[in-house]
Design an enzyme around this catalytic site. Sequence first.
Site, short mmCIF file in Angstrom:
data_model
loop_
_atom_site.label_atom_id
_atom_site.label_comp_id
_atom_site.label_asym_id
_atom_site.label_seq_id
_atom_site.Cartn_x
_atom_site.Cartn_y
_atom_site.Cartn_z
CG HIS A 168 -0.37 0.57 2.46
ND1 HIS A 168 -0.30 1.92 2.72
CD2 HIS A 168 0.18 -0.04 3.55
CE1 HIS A 168 0.26 2.13 3.90
NE2 HIS A 168 0.57 0.95 4.42
CB CYS A 169 1.60 4.01 -1.71
SG CYS A 169 0.48 4.12 -3.12
#
Length: 306
Positions: free
Chosen positions: A263-264
């Site tokens: 994830h970012c």
Amino acid sequence: MSLTEALRDRIQGLIKADAVVLFMKGTRLRPACGFSAGVVEVLDSLVPQWTGVDVLADAELREAIKEFSAWPTIPQLYVRGEFVGGADIVREMHMSGELSTLLGASEVRPPQVHVSPRAAAVFREVTAEAGPGEAIRVRISPRFEHDLAVEGREAGDLEVVAEGITLLFDRMSAARAEGLRLDFVERDGEAGFAIDNPNAPAQVRSIGASELQGKLAQGAVQLFDVRTPQEQAIAAIAGARLVDEAVRAEILALDRGTPLAFHCHHGVRSQAAAEFFVSQGFREVYNLRGGIDAWSREVDSAVPRY
């Protein structure tokens, strides 16, 4: 740069991972330079399975492979552990027929294909008025895009009869079709062919925040954060590990069947990271759709939005 023993061992491991390995710029599905794209096109026309290693995602590897092979440019092709050459050599060997022989590209047999009774019934309907010599042609592109059509036989075709239906394959489509399953399904008022090809390469799987939460609760996936340390200090998902060089090396040492999730902030950077690890042979890789922002909105409002 100095080629360390650790880098040498890593490169040798990558080369041994498949019979045909191409160190390239970009990925098989998205080549990032014309020379890499040219070699991808050649390989895709000759063999159904090969591994691409994206050197743009790893500056250390990009320089190390040049020293390892004593070859100054990218792409670089290895076949059964032996260095073949770069783009020009691959093109010359392809034109002479030497590359086809080296890759064993001529050894293509009719694949085992399963056609469901429902699909067979539909095929019979659509071929009821077919012309002489026409049958169901199955095309499978290098990107494993599938196409079905009623067409005539061509020189070099391989024929398969399944559930009483004659299927036509060109040589490379046949090589990509072993274990292919064709069905016809009706769902939500719509109907169409369902195609399951076990040879299709792994792709990054988009996953929603709620589904990811469930997998994390079950211990079914490892979650990694590809943002900066500064962003992680603002907002973080419990249990997510920030990816630095040490963590990246740990991931690459894992079994390729290990489920990974990335994830970012909004899902763009983590998509690129996930694609890199797919290119390294990981078969179950997820990207959190909408990133940590979606997690905050859909799962845990205590995680700050920024």
